[in-house]
Motif scaffolding. Structure first.
Motif, PDB file in Angstrom:
ATOM      1  N   ILE A 145      42.827  59.550  -2.192  1.00  0.00           N
ATOM      2  CA  ILE A 145      43.493  60.625  -1.458  1.00  0.00           C
ATOM      3  C   ILE A 145      44.901  60.818  -1.999  1.00  0.00           C
ATOM      4  CG2 ILE A 145      44.140  61.519   0.808  1.00  0.00           C
ATOM      5  CD1 ILE A 145      42.195  59.531   2.067  1.00  0.00           C
ATOM      6  N   PRO A 146      45.247  62.008  -2.475  1.00  0.00           N
ATOM      7  CA  PRO A 146      46.609  62.240  -2.968  1.00  0.00           C
ATOM      8  C   PRO A 146      47.637  62.132  -1.837  1.00  0.00           C
ATOM      9  CG  PRO A 146      45.104  63.992  -3.658  1.00  0.00           C
ATOM     10  CD  PRO A 146      44.388  63.193  -2.628  1.00  0.00           C
ATOM     11  N   ASP A 147      48.852  61.768  -2.190  1.00  0.00           N
ATOM     12  CA  ASP A 147      49.915  61.700  -1.183  1.00  0.00           C
ATOM     13  C   ASP A 147      50.223  63.065  -0.597  1.00  0.00           C
ATOM     14  OD1 ASP A 147      50.141  58.974  -1.580  1.00  0.00           O
ATOM     15  OD2 ASP A 147      51.797  59.151  -3.027  1.00  0.00           O
ATOM     16  N   THR A 148      49.842  64.124  -1.301  1.00  0.00           N
ATOM     17  CA  THR A 148      50.090  65.486  -0.817  1.00  0.00           C
ATOM     18  C   THR A 148      49.025  65.973   0.160  1.00  0.00           C
ATOM     19  OG1 THR A 148      49.015  66.255  -2.848  1.00  0.00           O
ATOM     20  CG2 THR A 148      51.426  66.201  -2.811  1.00  0.00           C
ATOM     21  N   ASP A 149      48.013  65.157   0.385  1.00  0.00           N
ATOM     22  CA  ASP A 149      46.924  65.486   1.307  1.00  0.00           C
ATOM     23  C   ASP A 149      47.223  64.819   2.654  1.00  0.00           C
ATOM     24  OD1 ASP A 149      44.492  65.645   2.759  1.00  0.00           O
ATOM     25  OD2 ASP A 149      43.297  65.560   0.911  1.00  0.00           O
ATOM     26  N   TYR A 150      47.460  65.639   3.688  1.00  0.00           N
ATOM     27  CA  TYR A 150      47.894  65.064   4.965  1.00  0.00           C
ATOM     28  C   TYR A 150      46.822  64.234   5.653  1.00  0.00           C
ATOM     29  CZ  TYR A 150      45.703  69.203   7.272  1.00  0.00           C
ATOM     30  OH  TYR A 150      44.836  70.178   7.723  1.00  0.00           O
ATOM     31  N   ARG A 151      45.581  64.344   5.220  1.00  0.00           N
ATOM     32  CA  ARG A 151      44.523  63.521   5.807  1.00  0.00           C
ATOM     33  C   ARG A 151      44.751  62.032   5.537  1.00  0.00           C
ATOM     34  NH1 ARG A 151      39.525  66.960   3.404  1.00  0.00           N
ATOM     35  NH2 ARG A 151      40.820  66.558   1.572  1.00  0.00           N
ATOM     36  N   LYS A 152      45.523  61.726   4.509  1.00  0.00           N
ATOM     37  CA  LYS A 152      45.827  60.333   4.195  1.00  0.00           C
ATOM     38  C   LYS A 152      46.576  59.660   5.341  1.00  0.00           C
ATOM     39  CE  LYS A 152      47.184  57.603   0.166  1.00  0.00           C
ATOM     40  NZ  LYS A 152      47.660  57.685  -1.247  1.00  0.00           N
ATOM     41  N   ASP A 153      47.292  60.453   6.130  1.00  0.00           N
ATOM     42  CA  ASP A 153      48.132  59.905   7.196  1.00  0.00           C
ATOM     43  C   ASP A 153      47.336  59.253   8.316  1.00  0.00           C
ATOM     44  OD1 ASP A 153      50.184  60.988   5.719  1.00  0.00           O
ATOM     45  OD2 ASP A 153      50.492  62.722   7.045  1.00  0.00           O
ATOM     46  N   VAL A 154      46.037  59.588   8.452  1.00  0.00           N
ATOM     47  CA  VAL A 154      45.276  59.021   9.567  1.00  0.00           C
ATOM     48  C   VAL A 154      44.627  57.685   9.204  1.00  0.00           C
ATOM     49  CG1 VAL A 154      44.826  61.327  10.498  1.00  0.00           C
ATOM     50  CG2 VAL A 154      43.087  60.207   9.057  1.00  0.00           C
ATOM     51  N   PHE A 155      44.935  57.176   8.030  1.00  0.00           N
ATOM     52  CA  PHE A 155      44.472  55.854   7.618  1.00  0.00           C
ATOM     53  C   PHE A 155      45.696  54.988   7.343  1.00  0.00           C
ATOM     54  CE2 PHE A 155      41.271  58.951   5.966  1.00  0.00           C
ATOM     55  CZ  PHE A 155      40.271  58.659   6.881  1.00  0.00           C
ATOM     56  N   LEU A 156      45.882  53.955   8.143  1.00  0.00           N
ATOM     57  CA  LEU A 156      47.121  53.177   8.142  1.00  0.00           C
ATOM     58  C   LEU A 156      46.987  51.987   7.193  1.00  0.00           C
ATOM     59  CD1 LEU A 156      47.781  53.216  11.999  1.00  0.00           C
ATOM     60  CD2 LEU A 156      48.367  54.954  10.273  1.00  0.00           C
ATOM     61  N   ALA A 157      47.255  52.253   5.911  1.00  0.00           N
ATOM     62  CA  ALA A 157      47.107  51.203   4.903  1.00  0.00           C
ATOM     63  C   ALA A 157      48.047  50.031   5.145  1.00  0.00           C
ATOM     64  CB  ALA A 157      47.345  51.786   3.511  1.00  0.00           C
ATOM     65  N   ASP A 158      49.193  50.299   5.773  1.00  0.00           N
ATOM     66  CA  ASP A 158      50.185  49.245   5.967  1.00  0.00           C
ATOM     67  C   ASP A 158      50.154  48.629   7.361  1.00  0.00           C
ATOM     68  OD1 ASP A 158      51.115  51.451   7.335  1.00  0.00           O
ATOM     69  OD2 ASP A 158      53.191  51.245   6.647  1.00  0.00           O
ATOM     70  N   ALA A 159      49.097  48.893   8.137  1.00  0.00           N
ATOM     71  CA  ALA A 159      48.996  48.252   9.452  1.00  0.00           C
ATOM     72  C   ALA A 159      48.873  46.745   9.269  1.00  0.00           C
ATOM     73  CB  ALA A 159      47.802  48.794  10.225  1.00  0.00           C
ATOM     74  N   PRO A 160      49.628  45.962  10.028  1.00  0.00           N
ATOM     75  CA  PRO A 160      49.524  44.505   9.878  1.00  0.00           C
ATOM     76  C   PRO A 160      48.193  43.983  10.398  1.00  0.00           C
ATOM     77  CG  PRO A 160      50.976  45.059  11.700  1.00  0.00           C
ATOM     78  CD  PRO A 160      50.643  46.354  11.018  1.00  0.00           C
ATOM     79  N   ASN A 161      47.718  42.905   9.795  1.00  0.00           N
ATOM     80  CA  ASN A 161      46.445  42.298  10.189  1.00  0.00           C
ATOM     81  C   ASN A 161      46.723  41.268  11.282  1.00  0.00           C
ATOM     82  OD1 ASN A 161      43.891  41.200  10.342  1.00  0.00           O
ATOM     83  ND2 ASN A 161      43.595  41.095   8.131  1.00  0.00           N
ATOM     84  N   THR A 162      46.591  41.695  12.536  1.00  0.00           N
ATOM     85  CA  THR A 162      46.969  40.828  13.655  1.00  0.00           C
ATOM     86  C   THR A 162      45.842  39.951  14.174  1.00  0.00           C
ATOM     87  OG1 THR A 162      46.439  42.522  15.316  1.00  0.00           O
ATOM     88  CG2 THR A 162      48.686  42.529  14.406  1.00  0.00           C
ATOM     89  N   ASN A 163      44.618  40.180  13.716  1.00  0.00           N
ATOM     90  CA  ASN A 163      43.458  39.452  14.243  1.00  0.00           C
ATOM     91  C   ASN A 163      43.218  38.182  13.431  1.00  0.00           C
ATOM     92  OD1 ASN A 163      41.090  38.617  15.421  1.00  0.00           O
ATOM     93  ND2 ASN A 163      39.884  40.390  14.786  1.00  0.00           N
ATOM     94  N   THR A 164      43.439  37.036  14.038  1.00  0.00           N
ATOM     95  CA  THR A 164      43.231  35.775  13.320  1.00  0.00           C
ATOM     96  C   THR A 164      41.759  35.526  12.999  1.00  0.00           C
ATOM     97  OG1 THR A 164      43.154  34.588  15.428  1.00  0.00           O
ATOM     98  CG2 THR A 164      45.288  34.709  14.300  1.00  0.00           C
ATOM     99  N   SER A 165      40.859  36.321  13.616  1.00  0.00           N
ATOM    100  CA  SER A 165      39.427  36.211  13.326  1.00  0.00           C
ATOM    101  C   SER A 165      38.931  37.347  12.433  1.00  0.00           C
ATOM    102  CB  SER A 165      38.626  36.211  14.637  1.00  0.00           C
ATOM    103  OG  SER A 165      38.968  35.102  15.438  1.00  0.00           O
ATOM    104  N   ALA A 166      39.852  38.017  11.743  1.00  0.00           N
ATOM    105  CA  ALA A 166      39.454  39.116  10.860  1.00  0.00           C
ATOM    106  C   ALA A 166      38.501  38.620   9.785  1.00  0.00           C
ATOM    107  CB  ALA A 166      40.684  39.748  10.222  1.00  0.00           C
ATOM    108  N   ALA A 167      37.543  39.451   9.436  1.00  0.00           N
ATOM    109  CA  ALA A 167      36.490  39.039   8.508  1.00  0.00           C
ATOM    110  C   ALA A 167      37.020  38.742   7.117  1.00  0.00           C
ATOM    111  CB  ALA A 167      35.417  40.126   8.438  1.00  0.00           C
ATOM    112  N   ASN A 168      38.175  39.318   6.747  1.00  0.00           N
ATOM    113  CA  ASN A 168      38.712  39.062   5.409  1.00  0.00           C
ATOM    114  C   ASN A 168      39.551  37.787   5.343  1.00  0.00           C
ATOM    115  OD1 ASN A 168      41.037  39.828   6.760  1.00  0.00           O
ATOM    116  ND2 ASN A 168      41.554  41.519   5.370  1.00  0.00           N
ATOM    117  N   GLY A 169      39.706  37.076   6.460  1.00  0.00           N
ATOM    118  CA  GLY A 169      40.439  35.815   6.475  1.00  0.00           C
ATOM    119  C   GLY A 169      41.935  35.954   6.327  1.00  0.00           C
TER     120      GLY A 169
END
Length: 547
Positions: free
Chosen positions: A336-360
């Motif tokens: 998704i280009p940075d010029t495409d506003y749809r990118k804003d609804v996916f929070l790539a920088d959200a912190p991973n707060t779940n200690t049981s997250a599947a990615n460890g």
């Protein structure tokens, strides 16, 4: 099945009338309602349709005998398309409503599971009710005025919609199989006492019936009263635009490219492309200008933990989302280009707060994106305040906020959107490309791409391969979470591989069989199993008919 459908039809009639028409009850006791009374006038037939509209989102046990509280119609079936095909990524273990069984390809491949059983019976129940209207309204006993024309148009549209749903789940894809010989699903036309199912018709025969039904629906709508305008509840009623949209879907799925393109253009005419503000508003109401058709969910229906937003929305206050934020495929996000506003609804920088997250990588200290705990906590608090999830909700990198509740942090259900004009632009573009018309496909895409991306330049996609890849990208971003990826992959003959091209972000341990699946042309696991209860009850379908 068909004894249950007969009972279901009477229950739909009862629900529709007793819940919608006080005057009728003043003259007819609730225990004396019959199909004859319910089909005696256009007004009463409209009440049956209202029951079908409600049945699209009600808990299934309220609509027909043998239903189950764990399924609330299209609240479940719509997001299932992205859940099965891996478009909406799970971040942690959460098996409510068998939702993770679906992700792991357990349920739809099990003939005793609830998923294939309830989908089968829901769609055939809808067909039986549509048949009741069609057969009575066209037998010559009623005056065919504009009102009745619109009602019959809706009934034919419902029948085509139901058969499309059935044949796309319980049979091999038209474009990847041999439709003239591949077994499809039974065709049902009767509603009289003692009727039985026919054997499975071929895929080709089912498509022929759908095409006939949808063309007939359009003819009736052309001579019928238009759909009322007004609030979001009006979008629950089917009209000529819905019929044209379904015609476009049917044609696209079988490779009738010109019909698909023409019908898509006809369907979208009165539904302007949404603005950025509308697109980011949460997809929680059918009143959005692009919406051609959807269910205006009645709050008193009490779907709550059975709702679409419980399964998809990261602000819904249920364990499915608090513990398991839903993510976008990272490979899609990175396109998704940075010029495409749809990118804003996916929070790539959200912190991973779940200690049981599947990615460890859950919890500060494990999240590689943050080395400063204060920044980790501040970002989580910022997003929680902005989007409305509670302190009990976890966040996760690449989580989506496309779907937002009207009342975030609650268990209130919201509307379900079935058809938008953006889909129709994408159908036209794909159909034009498949006809070899690259310029026509570019022209079809340009209004949508320009509306979403301030730097959009469709001319760079100037080969069939690059343009097809771009159409797949546009469908993935634009229609994320709206349930299309399962049927898209069948049409394109694309498999699933969450590890390929840098990885989707899904965990193989969590996804199990759903982590990789070969393309549907060589993999019958894409086809839903026929419910065992159907095989046991239907004399025309035996064990040898099982998928």
């Amino acid at each position: 099945m068909f004894n249950r459908i007969k009972q279901a039809l009477l229950l739909v009639l009862t629900i529709a009338i007793t819940s919608c028409e006080k005057d009728f009850l003043e003259t007819t006791p609730t225990d004396a309602i019959s199909a004859t009374d319910a089909l005696s006038s256009a007004e009463n037939m409209q009440l049956i349709l209202n029951g079908l509209h409600r049945g699209l989102f009600s808990q299934s046990q309220t609509i027909f005998p043998g239903g189950n509280t764990a399924r609330a119609g299209n609240h479940y079936w719509i997001p299932l398309g992205d859940n099965l095909a891996g478009g909406v990524i799970h971040s942690a273990r959460a098996n409510n409503l068998s939702w993770q069984d679906e992700t792991q390809w357990i349920s739809h491949t099990d003939q005793t599971a609830l998923t294939p059983e309830i989908l089968w019976y829901h769609r055939y129940n809808t067909i039986a009710s549509a048949n009741a209207i069609i057969n009575k309204a066209t037998d010559g006993s009623l005056v065919m005025d504009e009102n009745l024309n619109a009602i019959v148009g809706q009934a034919y549209t419902y029948r085509a919609y139901s058969y499309l749903s059935l044949v796309q789940h319980f049979a091999k894809g038209y474009l990847i199989g041999s439709p003239s010989t591949d077994p499809g699903v039974p065709l049902l036309f009767g509603t009289e006492e003692g009727f039985n199912s026919a054997p499975r018709s071929t895929v080709e025969e089912v498509y022929a019936q759908m095409e006939s039904d949808i063309n007939t629906a359009i003819e009736y709508f052309e001579n019928g009263t238009p759909r009322p305008s007004g609030g979001p509840e009006t979008k629950s009623q089917l009209n000529i635009d819905v019929a044209n949209g379904l015609k476009a879907r049917i044609a696209l799925s079988k490779g009738d490219w010109q019909t698909a393109a023409d019908a898509a253009v006809a369907a979208r005419q009165d539904y302007p492309i949404m603005s950025e503000a509308d697109w980011k508003s949460g997809f929680n109401t059918t009143s959005l200008p692009e919406v051609i058709w959807g269910s205006n969910v009645i709050d008193t229906e009490t779907t709550f933990f059975r709702s679409y937003f419980y399964l998809i929305c990261n602000t819904f206050n249920g364990s499915q989302n608090r513990n398991n934020p839903k993510l976008v495929d990272r490979r899609l996000y990175n396109q998704i280009p940075d010029t495409d506003y749809r990118k804003d609804v996916f929070l790539a920088d959200a912190p991973n707060t779940n200690t049981s997250a599947a990615n460890g990588e859950g919890g500060f200290g494990n999240d590689p994106n943050y080395t400063d705990e204060a920044l980790f906590d501040a970002k989580e608090a910022e997003y929680r305040s902005q989007y409305g999830w509670t302190t009990r909700h976890n966040s996760h990198p690449y989580m989506q906020v496309k779907f937002l509740q009207k009342n975030p942090g609650t268990i209130d259900p919201d509307d379900i959107i079935y058809m938008r004009s953006s889909e129709m632009y994408l159908i036209e573009a794909e159909a034009k490309l498949m006809m070899g018309d690259i310029a026509g496909a570019q022209t079809a895409l340009e209004p949508l791409g320009t509306a979403r991306d301030s730097a959009y330049d469709v001319s760079v996609y100037n080969t069939a391969e690059s343009l097809m890849d771009h159409i797949k990208f546009q469908r993935g971003v634009e229609l994320y979470g709206e349930g299309f990826l399962y049927t898209d992959k069948i049409r394109w003959d694309d498999g699933i591989d969450h590890a390929a091209d840098g990885g989707s972000g899904a965990s193989e341990v969590l996804y199990q069989a759903g982590f990789r699946q070969d393309p549907p042309s060589v993999n019958d696991a894409w086809i839903f199993k026929i419910p065992q209860r159907e095989i046991d009850a239907n004399p025309n379908i035996g064990p040898g008919d099982q998928n």
